[in-house]
Design an enzyme around this catalytic site. Sequence first.
Site, PDB file in Angstrom:
ATOM      1  N   TYR A 145       0.839  -1.199   0.000  1.00 38.46           N
ATOM      2  CA  TYR A 145       0.000   0.000   0.000  1.00 38.46           C
ATOM      3  C   TYR A 145       0.875   1.250   0.000  1.00 38.46           C
ATOM      4  O   TYR A 145       0.625   2.191  -0.753  1.00 38.46           O
ATOM      5  CB  TYR A 145      -0.946  -0.009   1.201  1.00 38.46           C
ATOM      6  CG  TYR A 145      -1.967   1.090   1.151  1.00 38.46           C
ATOM      7  CD1 TYR A 145      -3.106   0.978   0.363  1.00 38.46           C
ATOM      8  CD2 TYR A 145      -1.788   2.254   1.883  1.00 38.46           C
ATOM      9  CE1 TYR A 145      -4.044   1.997   0.308  1.00 38.46           C
ATOM     10  CE2 TYR A 145      -2.712   3.281   1.834  1.00 38.46           C
ATOM     11  CZ  TYR A 145      -3.835   3.144   1.043  1.00 38.46           C
ATOM     12  OH  TYR A 145      -4.751   4.172   0.993  1.00 38.46           O
ATOM     13  N   HIS A 199       1.333   4.189  -3.119  1.00 39.25           N
ATOM     14  CA  HIS A 199       1.091   5.617  -2.899  1.00 39.25           C
ATOM     15  C   HIS A 199       2.353   6.469  -3.008  1.00 39.25           C
ATOM     16  O   HIS A 199       2.262   7.692  -2.960  1.00 39.25           O
ATOM     17  CB  HIS A 199       0.384   5.835  -1.558  1.00 39.25           C
ATOM     18  CG  HIS A 199      -1.066   5.502  -1.651  1.00 39.25           C
ATOM     19  ND1 HIS A 199      -1.517   4.200  -1.573  1.00 39.25           N
ATOM     20  CD2 HIS A 199      -2.149   6.278  -1.873  1.00 39.25           C
ATOM     21  CE1 HIS A 199      -2.831   4.201  -1.723  1.00 39.25           C
ATOM     22  NE2 HIS A 199      -3.237   5.446  -1.915  1.00 39.25           N
ATOM     23  N   TRP A 220      -8.836   2.989 -10.125  1.00 36.88           N
ATOM     24  CA  TRP A 220      -8.067   3.136  -8.880  1.00 36.88           C
ATOM     25  C   TRP A 220      -8.783   2.451  -7.722  1.00 36.88           C
ATOM     26  O   TRP A 220      -8.163   1.721  -6.942  1.00 36.88           O
ATOM     27  CB  TRP A 220      -7.823   4.616  -8.565  1.00 36.88           C
ATOM     28  CG  TRP A 220      -7.001   4.819  -7.332  1.00 36.88           C
ATOM     29  CD1 TRP A 220      -7.461   5.089  -6.072  1.00 36.88           C
ATOM     30  CD2 TRP A 220      -5.579   4.734  -7.221  1.00 36.88           C
ATOM     31  NE1 TRP A 220      -6.407   5.197  -5.197  1.00 36.88           N
ATOM     32  CE2 TRP A 220      -5.249   4.981  -5.879  1.00 36.88           C
ATOM     33  CE3 TRP A 220      -4.569   4.483  -8.133  1.00 36.88           C
ATOM     34  CZ2 TRP A 220      -3.932   4.979  -5.428  1.00 36.88           C
ATOM     35  CZ3 TRP A 220      -3.261   4.491  -7.672  1.00 36.88           C
ATOM     36  CH2 TRP A 220      -2.954   4.730  -6.333  1.00 36.88           C
TER      37      TRP A 220
END
Length: 131
Positions: free
Chosen positions: A18, A22, A76
């Site tokens: 994750y 990002h 997304w």
Amino acid sequence: MRRVCFVLRVRPDLLAEYRRRHAAVWPEMLTALRAAGWHDYSLFLHDDGLLVGHFRTADLAASLAAMERTEVNARWQAEMAPFFVGLDGRRPDEGFPVLDEIFNLDDQLAAIDGDPAAGSEPPPAPQPREA
């Protein structure tokens, strides 16, 4: 401009991935967020998976609706959904609880300083003490 804060829970076994995703969000997603009225958007992630998001927007419902209309957001959200727990089949952008803002330093300072934008009158001037 309204400040919005939300929380989600990232699966502990997917925290590293994750974070990696990002580190370089798709440019078209970044552009879509900006065009939809998301400003000063940040995510904060704790090692236990607690994710706190914060952004500013003039109109939360309009900003969410604008993202809903984009193809990049659908892609997304589909990519991000497996990272989260507790969404009960909803997409991450549909399942995040928005927190109530109960304190803001700048707002309270403006109120005691008598900032007309804060909608408050200044406190009365202190009276001199008699000797």
